[in-house]
Design an enzyme around this catalytic site. Structure first.
Site, mmCIF file in Angstrom:
data_model
loop_
_atom_site.group_PDB
_atom_site.id
_atom_site.type_symbol
_atom_site.label_atom_id
_atom_site.label_comp_id
_atom_site.label_asym_id
_atom_site.label_seq_id
_atom_site.Cartn_x
_atom_site.Cartn_y
_atom_site.Cartn_z
ATOM 1 N N ASP A 1 0.837 -1.201 0.000
ATOM 2 C CA ASP A 1 0.000 0.000 0.000
ATOM 3 C C ASP A 1 0.868 1.246 0.000
ATOM 4 O OD1 ASP A 1 -2.622 1.487 0.499
ATOM 5 O OD2 ASP A 1 -1.358 2.169 2.165
ATOM 6 N N LEU B 1 1.423 1.056 20.811
ATOM 7 C CA LEU B 1 1.232 -0.360 21.090
ATOM 8 C C LEU B 1 2.446 -1.201 20.711
ATOM 9 C CD1 LEU B 1 -2.512 -0.852 20.100
ATOM 10 C CD2 LEU B 1 -1.515 -1.011 22.391
ATOM 11 N N ALA B 2 3.470 -0.555 20.196
ATOM 12 C CA ALA B 2 4.737 -1.238 19.960
ATOM 13 C C ALA B 2 5.699 -1.004 21.118
ATOM 14 C CB ALA B 2 5.362 -0.756 18.657
ATOM 15 N N LYS C 1 -3.522 5.866 -3.693
ATOM 16 C CA LYS C 1 -4.635 6.719 -3.289
ATOM 17 C C LYS C 1 -4.730 7.962 -4.170
ATOM 18 C CE LYS C 1 -3.909 4.958 1.345
ATOM 19 N NZ LYS C 1 -2.554 4.415 1.127
ATOM 20 N N ASN D 1 -1.256 1.853 16.513
ATOM 21 C CA ASN D 1 -1.666 3.228 16.833
ATOM 22 C C ASN D 1 -0.487 4.193 16.813
ATOM 23 O OD1 ASN D 1 -4.331 2.087 18.874
ATOM 24 N ND2 ASN D 1 -4.584 3.445 17.128
ATOM 25 N N TYR E 1 2.678 10.067 0.974
ATOM 26 C CA TYR E 1 3.773 9.485 1.750
ATOM 27 C C TYR E 1 5.122 9.932 1.188
ATOM 28 C CZ TYR E 1 -0.008 6.343 3.247
ATOM 29 O OH TYR E 1 -1.192 5.818 3.721
#
Length: 325
Positions: free
Chosen positions: A50, A227-228, A81, A223, A55
């Protein structure tokens, strides 16, 4: 690696590589590290990728395309996108989010003509003859234009076979729910709204997607990093997390440690357990991070962890858990 069907016979791997980090999100990435990252993903069996013009202002598309155009075109699937056109801006200072990006800056354009131009520009940067999935990117303040302009263009491109699947990619579930009711989409990319910290998508989006057979490409599973590695100053939704979120993440981490497992493994496997989630998109800025994502998808998370997670009401009661806990 497990494979699944996204839409119109499009075969994809259950884990995909997200390329925002390859565009220098938060810190610069060298060309060599970018190449090694994509090569490692390929060697580990990832065949879904993706990207987006945003980006790194085209940098991620160029880096991803440099590797993928050397492969057989039917051996992988790629999404990009529309909704932002890149314009030269020699006077632009370094962007706060994307480091090492070229002297281009994005402008929103969700018009029919803007989408057609965006697709051509992306194909040029990628060096490919087509993309498989096309998504309207972050139309938060442009709902009407997206429906009447961007999606009209996407439906034409799908009808003539230029793309296989269409949808939208956003950091919120509410507008995606509206799109699901208004437009015949195939999939959505949802970032950060179905995780161990945020299950907002269960309220309306996932039920309508299940009813309409709309696949979910799930991003932001960690997130933005909290969460890492939960700690004061960790990122949530691309910004510094507040104290309450840090505290919740640390509680989850402590529960993982109690059961001898990894928070990252629990976070990833929790997301993949939902039947609406077709692909888990894992961003990476180096080969080690790709390898770690694959390892976390296979890491043992004891059933006792999931049972205690449920018993402590740390997740929405409607959320399915691995193994049916």
């Amino acid at each position: 690696m497990k494979r699944t069907q996204l839409a119109n016979g499009l075969d994809v791997t259950a884990i995909g590589l997200g390329s925002a980090p390859l565009g220098g999100l938060f810190s610069a990435v060298s060309d060599a590290d970018a190449e090694a990252t994509v090569a490692k993903a390929w060697s580990l069996g990832i065949r879904f990728f993706d990207t987006a013009p945003l980006y790194g202002f085209g940098l991620a598309e160029r880096r991803l395309g440099a590797f993928l155009r050397q492969q057989k075109r039917d051996s992988f699937a790629i999404s990009t996108k529309v909704g932002r056109l890149l314009h030269p801006d020699a006077s632009a200072a370094e962007d706060d989010d994307y480091k090492g990006a070229p002297a281009l800056r994005p402008q929103f354009d969700f018009s029919y003509d803007g989408v057609m131009r965006s697709v051509e520009d992306s194909l040029d940067r990628l060096g490919l003859d087509r993309v498989d999935v096309l998504l309207v990117h972050d139309p938060d303040d442009h709902y009407d234009t997206a429906v009447n302009g961007a999606f009209r263009a996407l439906m034409r491109l799908r009808a003539d076979g230029t793309v296989r699947a269409i949808g939208s990619g956003m950091n919120q579930s509410e507008m995606l729910t509206r799109f699901a009711e208004a437009v015949p989409v195939d999939c959505f990319l949802l970032a950060g709204r179905y995780t161990l910290l945020d299950q907002g998508a269960l309220e309306a989006l996932f039920p309508v997607c299940a009813a309409k057979n709309i696949g979910i490409l799930l991003g932001g599973i960690y997130n933005s990093g909290i969460l890492a590695n939960p700690h004061t100053g960790a990122k949530f939704n691309y910004r510094d997390a507040d104290a309450a979120l840090v505290a919740r993440a640390l509680e989850l981490d402590q529960l993982c440690r109690k059961h001898g497992t990894e928070l990252k493994a629990a976070a990833l496997q929790f997301c993949m357990a939902h039947p609406t989630v077709t692909v888990a998109l894992m961003g990476a800025r180096n080969a080690a991070e790709v390898a770690d994502s694959i390892a976390m998808s296979e890491h043992t998370v004891p059933q006792a962890f999931w049972q205690e997670l449920r018993a402590k009401n740390l997740i929405d009661a409607r959320a399915p858990l691995p193994g049916g806990a």
